[in-house]
Design a protein around this motif. Structure first.
Motif, mmCIF file in Angstrom:
data_model
loop_
_atom_site.group_PDB
_atom_site.id
_atom_site.type_symbol
_atom_site.label_atom_id
_atom_site.label_comp_id
_atom_site.label_asym_id
_atom_site.label_seq_id
_atom_site.Cartn_x
_atom_site.Cartn_y
_atom_site.Cartn_z
ATOM 1 N N MET A 74 0.825 -1.209 0.000
ATOM 2 C CA MET A 74 0.000 0.000 0.000
ATOM 3 C C MET A 74 0.858 1.257 0.000
ATOM 4 O O MET A 74 0.506 2.255 -0.633
ATOM 5 C CB MET A 74 -0.949 -0.011 1.199
ATOM 6 C CG MET A 74 -2.054 -1.048 1.097
ATOM 7 S SD MET A 74 -3.136 -1.082 2.541
ATOM 8 C CE MET A 74 -3.913 0.541 2.417
ATOM 9 N N ALA A 75 2.000 1.210 0.702
ATOM 10 C CA ALA A 75 2.889 2.370 0.710
ATOM 11 C C ALA A 75 3.471 2.626 -0.670
ATOM 12 O O ALA A 75 3.532 3.770 -1.145
ATOM 13 C CB ALA A 75 4.015 2.161 1.731
ATOM 14 N N ARG A 76 3.903 1.553 -1.352
ATOM 15 C CA ARG A 76 4.481 1.701 -2.698
ATOM 16 C C ARG A 76 3.430 2.201 -3.690
ATOM 17 O O ARG A 76 3.671 3.162 -4.443
ATOM 18 C CB ARG A 76 5.069 0.374 -3.166
ATOM 19 C CG ARG A 76 6.252 -0.118 -2.376
ATOM 20 C CD ARG A 76 6.925 -1.307 -3.065
ATOM 21 N NE ARG A 76 6.022 -2.446 -3.235
ATOM 22 C CZ ARG A 76 5.847 -3.405 -2.343
ATOM 23 N NH1 ARG A 76 6.499 -3.357 -1.197
ATOM 24 N NH2 ARG A 76 5.021 -4.416 -2.583
ATOM 25 N N LEU A 77 2.278 1.534 -3.693
ATOM 26 C CA LEU A 77 1.238 1.923 -4.640
ATOM 27 C C LEU A 77 0.666 3.295 -4.291
ATOM 28 O O LEU A 77 0.315 4.073 -5.182
ATOM 29 C CB LEU A 77 0.121 0.877 -4.647
ATOM 30 C CG LEU A 77 0.528 -0.541 -5.082
ATOM 31 C CD1 LEU A 77 -0.676 -1.471 -5.046
ATOM 32 C CD2 LEU A 77 1.165 -0.532 -6.463
ATOM 33 N N GLY A 78 0.580 3.594 -3.006
ATOM 34 C CA GLY A 78 0.080 4.902 -2.582
ATOM 35 C C GLY A 78 0.984 6.031 -3.041
ATOM 36 O O GLY A 78 0.505 7.097 -3.439
ATOM 37 N N ALA A 79 2.304 5.812 -3.001
ATOM 38 C CA ALA A 79 3.235 6.839 -3.474
ATOM 39 C C ALA A 79 3.036 7.117 -4.960
ATOM 40 O O ALA A 79 3.064 8.270 -5.404
ATOM 41 C CB ALA A 79 4.676 6.391 -3.208
ATOM 42 N N VAL A 80 2.821 6.053 -5.730
ATOM 43 C CA VAL A 80 2.554 6.224 -7.164
ATOM 44 C C VAL A 80 1.252 6.988 -7.370
ATOM 45 O O VAL A 80 1.156 7.866 -8.243
ATOM 46 C CB VAL A 80 2.496 4.853 -7.871
ATOM 47 C CG1 VAL A 80 2.107 5.020 -9.335
ATOM 48 C CG2 VAL A 80 3.843 4.144 -7.766
ATOM 49 N N ALA A 81 0.235 6.660 -6.567
ATOM 50 C CA ALA A 81 -1.054 7.340 -6.691
ATOM 51 C C ALA A 81 -0.939 8.823 -6.353
ATOM 52 O O ALA A 81 -1.609 9.658 -6.974
ATOM 53 C CB ALA A 81 -2.090 6.672 -5.786
ATOM 54 N N VAL A 82 -0.112 9.169 -5.391
ATOM 55 C CA VAL A 82 0.111 10.582 -5.061
ATOM 56 C C VAL A 82 0.718 11.313 -6.250
ATOM 57 O O VAL A 82 0.279 12.411 -6.618
ATOM 58 C CB VAL A 82 1.025 10.712 -3.824
ATOM 59 C CG1 VAL A 82 1.490 12.152 -3.649
ATOM 60 C CG2 VAL A 82 0.301 10.248 -2.572
ATOM 61 N N LEU A 83 1.729 10.699 -6.872
ATOM 62 C CA LEU A 83 2.371 11.323 -8.035
ATOM 63 C C LEU A 83 1.390 11.457 -9.199
ATOM 64 O O LEU A 83 1.297 12.509 -9.834
ATOM 65 C CB LEU A 83 3.582 10.496 -8.465
ATOM 66 C CG LEU A 83 4.754 10.441 -7.482
ATOM 67 C CD1 LEU A 83 5.834 9.489 -7.997
ATOM 68 C CD2 LEU A 83 5.337 11.827 -7.245
ATOM 69 N N GLY A 84 0.649 10.388 -9.485
ATOM 70 C CA GLY A 84 -0.294 10.425 -10.598
ATOM 71 C C GLY A 84 -1.432 11.388 -10.349
ATOM 72 O O GLY A 84 -1.812 12.167 -11.238
#
Length: 250
Positions: A74-84
């Motif tokens: 969730m931390a990895r995917l969440g970071a990508v979601a923040v950028l996107g």
């Protein structure tokens, strides 16, 4: 807006919250309503995004058991979601509103078609359920592009995320849970960006956001009692009609 307009916005937001919990696609109802009430398309889009934010938090609460042991992912995917989400939100605010007016009918139509195909996609992913799957490299690129779309427009973002996550992880229940979390992350980003820099109609948000939260909780309670298929058909037909109407405005 008049008191009557605000009452309409609250009622539709309540319905959108219910729809998001049952079938998805609440934005396809609330966004065109705000346009019909007189908001410009960009203002209607950002107001819709901010107003529906509480509903995503309710979705996360409903899937809390699925998040056990998923902290790192969730931390990895969440970071990508923040950028996107940030990229999509900034793109919306920095491009001419005329460009959004041209592309939004296409986005509404795309979101409607995705919602129509959701049962087929869900069935295919359920057939491929595999608890041992790992994160493929392309998941992060696909997630970034999906959340850019989510920050820019967001209609049927949940359907896109379920498709991306389900294809990558082969676990439908986990994909649904992560979809809710990543939608909440993207919505939080848009809340911050649009809240500071976007043309948000805060009067609408004041009545629509609580209604969305109540609708989300109510929808979660009655989701098992209402057939999702007829509701999905109505939303898709409505979304296609809205896209045709928006095409005529160009």
């Amino acid at each position: 807006m008049s008191a009557a307009d605000l009452l309409i916005a609250a009622a539709v937001s309540l319905g959108a919250g219910v729809i998001n919990s049952i079938a998805g696609g609440g934005s396809l109802i609330l966004f065109p309503t705000l346009v019909a009430l007189g908001l410009p398309t960009v203002a209607a889009n950002v107001t819709n995004s901010v107003a529906q934010w509480p509903g995503y938090l309710g979705g996360m609460a409903g899937f809390r058991r699925e998040y056990v042991g998923q902290g790192g992912r969730m931390a990895r995917l969440g970071a990508v979601a923040v950028l996107g989400g940030t990229a999509g939100s900034v793109l919306l605010l920095t491009t001419p509103s005329e460009a959004f007016d041209v592309v939004v009918p296409v986005l509404v139509l795309l979101a409607s078609l995705l919602l129509a195909l959701q049962p087929l996609l869900t069935r295919r992913l359920r057939d491929r359920d595999d608890a041992t799957a790992r994160d493929p490299w392309w998941l992060y690129l696909a997630l970034f592009l999906a959340t850019v779309y989510g920050g820019y427009f967001g209609g049927a973002l949940g359907v896109i995320l379920v498709g991306v996550l389900g294809t990558a992880l082969h676990r439908l229940q986990l994909a649904n849970a992560l979809k809710s979390a990543l939608s909440a992350v993207t919505a939080t980003v848009t809340l911050v960006v649009f809240g500071f820099f976007g043309p948000v109609d805060w009067q609408v948000v004041a009545v629509a956001a609580p209604a969305s939260l109540v609708g989300g909780f109510a929808g979660a309670r009655i989701a098992s009692r209402i057939p999702a298929t007829p509701l999905r058909v109505l939303i898709v037909v409505f979304g296609v009609a809205v896209s045709i109407y928006l095409f005529t405005r160009i």
